[in-house]
Each structure stands twice: as C-alpha cells, then as structure tokens.
Design a protein around this motif. Structure first.
Motif, mmCIF file in Angstrom:
data_model
loop_
_atom_site.group_PDB
_atom_site.id
_atom_site.type_symbol
_atom_site.label_atom_id
_atom_site.label_comp_id
_atom_site.label_asym_id
_atom_site.label_seq_id
_atom_site.Cartn_x
_atom_site.Cartn_y
_atom_site.Cartn_z
ATOM 1 N N GLU A 1 -5.540 -13.180 4.930
ATOM 2 C CA GLU A 1 -5.990 -12.854 3.571
ATOM 3 C C GLU A 1 -6.312 -11.374 3.438
ATOM 4 O OE1 GLU A 1 -9.268 -15.407 2.546
ATOM 5 O OE2 GLU A 1 -8.027 -17.224 2.667
ATOM 6 N N ILE A 2 -6.964 -10.815 4.462
ATOM 7 C CA ILE A 2 -7.308 -9.386 4.445
ATOM 8 C C ILE A 2 -6.031 -8.556 4.433
ATOM 9 C CG2 ILE A 2 -8.319 -7.507 5.828
ATOM 10 C CD1 ILE A 2 -10.487 -9.596 6.704
ATOM 11 N N ALA A 3 -5.072 -8.930 5.281
ATOM 12 C CA ALA A 3 -3.800 -8.193 5.342
ATOM 13 C C ALA A 3 -3.070 -8.277 4.009
ATOM 14 C CB ALA A 3 -2.935 -8.747 6.467
ATOM 15 N N LEU A 4 -3.088 -9.441 3.397
ATOM 16 C CA LEU A 4 -2.423 -9.618 2.111
ATOM 17 C C LEU A 4 -3.088 -8.758 1.038
ATOM 18 C CD1 LEU A 4 -0.271 -11.124 0.499
ATOM 19 C CD2 LEU A 4 -1.938 -12.930 0.089
ATOM 20 N N ARG A 5 -4.428 -8.736 1.002
ATOM 21 C CA ARG A 5 -5.137 -7.889 0.039
ATOM 22 C C ARG A 5 -4.810 -6.418 0.256
ATOM 23 N NH1 ARG A 5 -9.620 -11.506 0.434
ATOM 24 N NH2 ARG A 5 -10.556 -10.226 2.042
ATOM 25 N N GLN A 6 -4.781 -6.019 1.533
ATOM 26 C CA GLN A 6 -4.467 -4.614 1.829
ATOM 27 C C GLN A 6 -3.045 -4.279 1.395
ATOM 28 O OE1 GLN A 6 -5.297 -4.342 6.021
ATOM 29 N NE2 GLN A 6 -7.465 -3.801 5.703
ATOM 30 N N GLU A 7 -2.131 -5.224 1.652
ATOM 31 C CA GLU A 7 -0.735 -4.995 1.244
ATOM 32 C C GLU A 7 -0.634 -4.884 -0.275
ATOM 33 O OE1 GLU A 7 3.385 -7.521 1.276
ATOM 34 O OE2 GLU A 7 2.076 -7.721 3.025
ATOM 35 N N GLN A 8 -1.364 -5.759 -0.985
ATOM 36 C CA GLN A 8 -1.366 -5.701 -2.449
ATOM 37 C C GLN A 8 -1.970 -4.387 -2.942
ATOM 38 O OE1 GLN A 8 -3.487 -9.304 -3.342
ATOM 39 N NE2 GLN A 8 -1.623 -10.548 -3.481
ATOM 40 N N GLU A 9 -3.042 -3.937 -2.281
ATOM 41 C CA GLU A 9 -3.651 -2.664 -2.663
ATOM 42 C C GLU A 9 -2.674 -1.515 -2.437
ATOM 43 O OE1 GLU A 9 -7.292 -2.447 -0.438
ATOM 44 O OE2 GLU A 9 -8.251 -4.021 -1.606
ATOM 45 N N GLN A 10 -1.974 -1.547 -1.285
ATOM 46 C CA GLN A 10 -1.002 -0.502 -0.983
ATOM 47 C C GLN A 10 0.137 -0.514 -2.009
ATOM 48 O OE1 GLN A 10 -0.994 2.032 1.229
ATOM 49 N NE2 GLN A 10 -3.108 1.416 1.638
ATOM 50 N N THR A 11 0.593 -1.714 -2.341
ATOM 51 C CA THR A 11 1.656 -1.837 -3.348
ATOM 52 C C THR A 11 1.165 -1.289 -4.683
ATOM 53 O OG1 THR A 11 2.504 -3.807 -2.251
ATOM 54 C CG2 THR A 11 3.182 -3.484 -4.522
ATOM 55 N N GLY A 12 -0.077 -1.606 -5.043
ATOM 56 C CA GLY A 12 -0.651 -1.097 -6.283
ATOM 57 C C GLY A 12 -0.740 0.419 -6.267
ATOM 58 N N ILE A 13 -1.171 0.964 -5.146
ATOM 59 C CA ILE A 13 -1.280 2.415 -5.021
ATOM 60 C C ILE A 13 0.103 3.052 -5.135
ATOM 61 C CG2 ILE A 13 -1.801 4.293 -3.392
ATOM 62 C CD1 ILE A 13 -4.163 2.500 -2.402
ATOM 63 N N LYS A 14 1.092 2.460 -4.451
ATOM 64 C CA LYS A 14 2.461 2.999 -4.511
ATOM 65 C C LYS A 14 3.002 2.927 -5.943
ATOM 66 C CE LYS A 14 3.734 2.035 0.254
ATOM 67 N NZ LYS A 14 4.464 1.145 1.161
ATOM 68 N N THR A 15 2.711 1.831 -6.635
ATOM 69 C CA THR A 15 3.162 1.684 -8.019
ATOM 70 C C THR A 15 2.533 2.758 -8.897
ATOM 71 O OG1 THR A 15 3.399 -0.696 -7.726
ATOM 72 C CG2 THR A 15 3.259 0.092 -9.986
ATOM 73 N N ILE A 16 1.241 2.964 -8.719
ATOM 74 C CA ILE A 16 0.552 3.994 -9.510
ATOM 75 C C ILE A 16 1.121 5.370 -9.185
ATOM 76 C CG2 ILE A 16 -1.681 5.175 -9.812
ATOM 77 C CD1 ILE A 16 -2.979 2.367 -9.416
ATOM 78 N N GLN A 17 1.343 5.628 -7.893
ATOM 79 C CA GLN A 17 1.905 6.928 -7.503
ATOM 80 C C GLN A 17 3.292 7.113 -8.105
ATOM 81 O OE1 GLN A 17 1.678 6.643 -3.242
ATOM 82 N NE2 GLN A 17 -0.241 7.815 -3.124
ATOM 83 N N SER A 18 4.102 6.059 -8.028
ATOM 84 C CA SER A 18 5.456 6.131 -8.580
ATOM 85 C C SER A 18 5.410 6.393 -10.081
ATOM 86 C CB SER A 18 6.190 4.823 -8.283
ATOM 87 O OG SER A 18 7.409 4.780 -8.961
ATOM 88 N N HIS A 19 4.538 5.677 -10.761
ATOM 89 C CA HIS A 19 4.389 5.859 -12.209
ATOM 90 C C HIS A 19 3.926 7.281 -12.515
ATOM 91 C CE1 HIS A 19 3.738 4.809 -16.365
ATOM 92 N NE2 HIS A 19 2.498 5.263 -16.286
ATOM 93 N N TYR A 20 2.986 7.772 -11.729
ATOM 94 C CA TYR A 20 2.482 9.130 -11.914
ATOM 95 C C TYR A 20 3.611 10.148 -11.735
ATOM 96 C CZ TYR A 20 0.127 13.524 -10.862
ATOM 97 O OH TYR A 20 -0.245 14.833 -10.859
ATOM 98 N N GLU A 21 4.417 9.942 -10.693
ATOM 99 C CA GLU A 21 5.527 10.872 -10.431
ATOM 100 C C GLU A 21 6.535 10.848 -11.579
ATOM 101 O OE1 GLU A 21 6.029 13.155 -8.048
ATOM 102 O OE2 GLU A 21 4.010 12.672 -7.330
ATOM 103 N N ARG A 22 6.869 9.671 -12.024
ATOM 104 C CA ARG A 22 7.823 9.568 -13.137
ATOM 105 C C ARG A 22 7.259 10.205 -14.397
ATOM 106 N NH1 ARG A 22 8.963 3.567 -13.698
ATOM 107 N NH2 ARG A 22 7.093 3.474 -12.497
ATOM 108 N N THR A 23 5.978 9.968 -14.647
ATOM 109 C CA THR A 23 5.346 10.561 -15.829
ATOM 110 C C THR A 23 5.339 12.081 -15.729
ATOM 111 O OG1 THR A 23 3.928 8.611 -16.029
ATOM 112 C CG2 THR A 23 3.234 10.566 -17.229
ATOM 113 N N ARG A 24 5.002 12.577 -14.553
ATOM 114 C CA ARG A 24 4.963 14.025 -14.345
ATOM 115 C C ARG A 24 6.352 14.627 -14.537
ATOM 116 N NH1 ARG A 24 3.395 15.886 -8.682
ATOM 117 N NH2 ARG A 24 5.554 16.501 -8.548
ATOM 118 N N GLU A 25 7.386 13.947 -14.002
ATOM 119 C CA GLU A 25 8.764 14.435 -14.158
ATOM 120 C C GLU A 25 9.182 14.398 -15.629
ATOM 121 O OE1 GLU A 25 10.900 15.869 -11.989
ATOM 122 O OE2 GLU A 25 9.158 15.845 -10.652
ATOM 123 N N ALA A 26 8.782 13.328 -16.298
ATOM 124 C CA ALA A 26 9.140 13.210 -17.712
ATOM 125 C C ALA A 26 8.484 14.314 -18.528
ATOM 126 C CB ALA A 26 8.733 11.841 -18.251
#
Length: 153
Positions: free
Chosen positions: A30-55
């Motif tokens: 469960e801890i590993a799954l939460r951490q993976e979800q948090e990492q995925t969330g962070i990556k999604t936010i970073q990706s969105h931020y990068e796309r927004t910045r490029e746009a």
C-alpha cells in the motif's frame, strides 16, 4: 500428548508469524502504491507545467494557428458525428416506415379476412333460408297431396 501439544503450539505460532508477514507485505504494498501514485501525480504536474511554459513561450500567431487547427479538428469531428446521427436517424425513419407499411398491409389483410367471414356468414344464412323455403314448399306439397288424396278418395 505433550509432543502433539508442542506441535500444535508451533503450528499456531508459524501460522501467526505467517499472517503477520502477510500483513506487513500488504502495508508495504500500500505504501509503495501510494508513493507510485504520488510520483505519477508529480510527473503529471511537471509535464503539465512544462507544456504550459512552452505554450506561453509561443508567440500569439502560433497559438492562434494551434487553436484554429484544434477548432477545425473539433469541427470536423462534430461534422462526422452529425452525419452519423443523420444516417442513424434515417435508418430509424426507414425502419419505422417499413413497420408502418407492414402494419397497414396486415390490417388490410385482416379487413379482407373479416369481409370474407361476413360474406360466408351471409352465404350460410342464405343457404339456411333456401333450405327453410324448400322445407316449407315440401310441407305445402304434402298438405296439397293429402288434400288431393282425401278429395280423390
């Protein structure tokens, strides 16, 4: 008896240890799954931020062209979907028309059968009436014959 009791106690301890290990593994999972979800969330936010910045870096004309392409793509998609809806509606109308025609034909056939039944009823009444007339004539003829026989004798 003490060997069985000791074995039973050992067996219970092994079972208890096994359940504890399973519980620990589930918690770790469960801890590993939460951490993976948090990492995925962070990556999604970073990706969105990068796309927004490029746009934001793109000049106004480029953004307008991108918006036009996106609008045209959506417009084309809507046009295709509307065409599919029109075709489906036309198929429904055609099927409905076929059903109405079938219903009308069957109603007509039922009316023809009803008329034929009425015609047969009338024919049956006519035949009965004719039979009754013939019987009446025969009765009259019998009566005449009896009178003639009576007069002749």
């Amino acid at each position: 008896v003490s060997t069985q009791s000791t074995w039973g106690h050992e067996k219970q301890k092994i079972h208890s240890d096994f359940e504890e290990k399973i519980k620990e593994l589930r918690q770790a999972e469960e801890i590993a799954l939460r951490q993976e979800q948090e990492q995925t969330g962070i990556k999604t936010i970073q990706s969105h931020y990068e796309r927004t910045r490029e746009a934001l870096k793109l000049d106004r004309e480029t953004r307008l062209n991108l918006l036009r392409r996106e609008y045209n793509s959506l417009d084309q998609t809507l046009t295709i979907q509307n065409e599919r809806i029109k075709q489906a509606s036309q198929r429904l109308i055609n099927e409905s028309t076929k059903v109405n025609i079938d219903f009308t034909e069957r109603t007509g056939q039922m009316q023809v059968v009803d008329l034929e039944v009425e015609e047969m009823k009338l024919a049956t009444k006519f035949v009965k009436s004719e039979i009754d007339n013939i019987r009446a004539q025969m009765e009259s003829q019998k009566t005449v014959n009896l009178i003639v026989d009576h007069i002749s004798s």
